[in-house]
Design a protein around this motif. Structure first.
Motif: not given
Length: 103
Positions: A14, A16, A34, A51, A54, A90-91, A94
């Motif tokens: 992704a 990240v 993550f 949100e 990701t 989610y990162t 977020q």
């Protein structure tokens, strides 16, 4: 493949983190930022309203019942009843802190 390996690969795919950053996290004994909704909540964060994840991955989840359709073992533990479960990730950008968590 263990859940941590699945998450690491999803973070790299992704964008990240990079492969080099993943190695640095592992060497330093740190976790990749993550996580799932539940993972962030356990760390004292909540996903910001609106949100979108990701990435969504399929992780191993321990079974709480004797459903015969469940896998009989997880590759990362080798014992117990597990099933595969789709999990949105989610990162850190977020989420927002909502409480202090003490270990």
């Amino acid at each position: 493949m263990s859940n941590q390996e699945i998450i690491k690969q999803a973070a790299i795919n992704a964008g990240v983190i990079t492969e080099a950053q993943a190695s640095e996290f592992a060497t330093a004994g740190k976790e990749i930022p993550f996580h799932s909704y539940k993972g962030w909540k356990a760390r004292g964060f909540k996903v910001k309203e609106g949100e979108e994840p990701t990435a969504t991955v399929t992780l191993w989840q321990r079974s709480r019942n004797g459903n015969p359709e469940m896998e009989t073992a997880s590759p990362d533990t080798g014992s117990g009843k597990f099933y595969r479960h789709k999990t949105p990730l989610y990162t850190a950008s977020q989420v927002e802190r909502y409480m202090e968590v003490t270990p």
